[in-house]
Design a protein around this motif. Structure first.
Motif, mmCIF file in Angstrom:
data_model
loop_
_atom_site.group_PDB
_atom_site.id
_atom_site.type_symbol
_atom_site.label_atom_id
_atom_site.label_comp_id
_atom_site.label_asym_id
_atom_site.label_seq_id
_atom_site.Cartn_x
_atom_site.Cartn_y
_atom_site.Cartn_z
ATOM 1 N N ASP A 1 34.720 42.671 43.577
ATOM 2 C CA ASP A 1 34.881 43.264 42.318
ATOM 3 C C ASP A 1 36.786 43.434 42.246
ATOM 4 N N GLU A 2 37.272 43.272 41.375
ATOM 5 C CA GLU A 2 38.184 42.649 41.316
ATOM 6 C C GLU A 2 39.576 43.078 42.223
ATOM 7 N N ASP A 3 39.430 44.618 43.194
ATOM 8 C CA ASP A 3 39.646 44.858 43.650
ATOM 9 C C ASP A 3 39.525 44.000 45.677
ATOM 10 N N GLU B 1 36.592 44.791 46.634
ATOM 11 C CA GLU B 1 35.479 45.553 47.289
ATOM 12 C C GLU B 1 33.709 44.738 46.824
ATOM 13 N N ARG C 1 35.504 38.034 41.497
ATOM 14 C CA ARG C 1 36.066 37.790 43.019
ATOM 15 C C ARG C 1 35.323 36.747 43.686
#
Length: 239
Positions: free
Chosen positions: A176-178, A180, A219
Motif C-alpha cells: 500500500d502507499e504506506d 505495508e 507501491r
C-alpha cells in the motif's frame, strides 16, 4: 554543474520530442560539442578530405528527459553515442542526432545521426536500441531492490519489458502507499519472472490479475538479480 553560469559542456540541437511509447515523457538527444578538443592531426584530416574548418573540435550525443516545462534531467552523464572507430568520426559536428525515435521492429527502435561531417562521405547512420532500452533498473549477481512511488493503476495486469540471465529473476511485491505488504501479492506470493521480453505479463501465485480497486494507490517492491527492467505498464490483458 560548475557552480557558475558557464556549463561544463555545450549542448546543441536538443531534439526534444514526446517519447512515442509514453508521450508524457519527453526524450531529448542533444549533440554534445567540445570546441577546441582536437583529435586529428593535420595529416589525418588531409587523408579523409575533411573541410579545414571542421576538425579542430569533436562531438558526440547525449541523453536528456523532461516532464515538460523548462526543466530537463540527465540521469546518465555519459555519452548516449560514442564516436565510432576511424578518423572520419572524430571531426567537428559529426554524430549530431536527427529528431525523433522510430520503432523499426516489434522489439527495437532506431535513431539517426549525421556522420562524416564536412567530408565527401557525409551521410546519415542508423543506430538500433532495444524498445524502451534507453535506461533500466539493473542488478548484477548480487540481488537488489527498487521501490516505486505510490501509483494509481489503469488496468488490472502488469506488463514488463525486462531481461534476465538464466540464473537471474525479477520478483514484484505490491504494497500500500504506506509501504505495508498487500495480502496475496507480497512475500512468497510474488513469483520469479525469468526471460527476455518487451511485453509479458507478471504473475503472482494467485494469477496475473490484480484484484484491487484501481483507484487505490499501490507501491511496487521489485527484487532483481542479474536482470534489467526497462519499462513496465498497467493495462488490460489484451491491450
Amino acid at each position: 554543474d560548475t557552480d557558475s553560469i558557464r556549463p561544463s559542456q555545450h549542448l546543441y540541437t536538443n531534439q526534444t520530442q514526446p517519447y512515442f511509447r509514453a508521450p508524457h515523457i519527453y526524450v531529448a538527444t542533444p549533440a554534445r560539442f567540445f570546441p577546441g578538443r582536437k583529435v586529428l592531426s593535420d595529416e589525418e584530416a588531409r587523408l579523409i578530405e575533411v573541410h579545414p574548418k571542421y576538425y579542430n573540435d569533436t562531438s558526440d550525443a547525449a541523453l536528456m528527459t523532461s516532464r515538460g516545462g523548462l526543466l530537463y534531467q540527465r540521469f546518465h552523464l555519459e555519452a548516449l553515442l560514442r564516436p565510432g572507430i576511424g578518423a572520419n568520426n572524430w571531426v567537428s559536428r559529426s554524430n549530431y542526432p536527427v529528431l525523433g525515435w522510430v520503432q523499426t521492429s516489434p522489439h527495437e527502435m532506431s535513431f539517426y545521426t549525421n556522420q562524416d561531417y564536412g567530408q565527401p562521405t557525409a551521410h546519415l547512420h542508423r543506430y538500433v536500441f532495444r524498445l524502451d532500452g534507453l535506461s533500466s533498473v539493473r542488478a548484477g549477481d548480487h540481488p537488489g531492490i527498487w521501490v516505486s512511488k505510490p501509483l494509481v493503476r489503469s488496468g488490472n495486469h502488469l506488463f514488463l519489458n525486462a531481461s534476465t540471465s538464466a540464473s537471474g529473476f525479477l520478483r514484484i511485491e505490491l504494497m500500500d502507499e504506506d509501504g505495508e505488504p498487500i495480502e496475496g501479492y507480497a512475500g512468497d506470493h510474488a513469483m520469479e519472472w525469468i526471460g527476455n521480453e518487451v511485453q509479458r505479463p507478471y504473475r503472482w501465485k494467485r494469477g496475473p490479475m490484480i484484484e484491487l480497486d484501481e483507484e487505490r494507490p499501490i507501491r511496487m517492491k521489485i527484487h532483481l538479480k542479474d536482470a534489467d527492467l526497462f519499462a513496465l505498464r498497467f493495462g488490460r490483458r489484451n491491450s
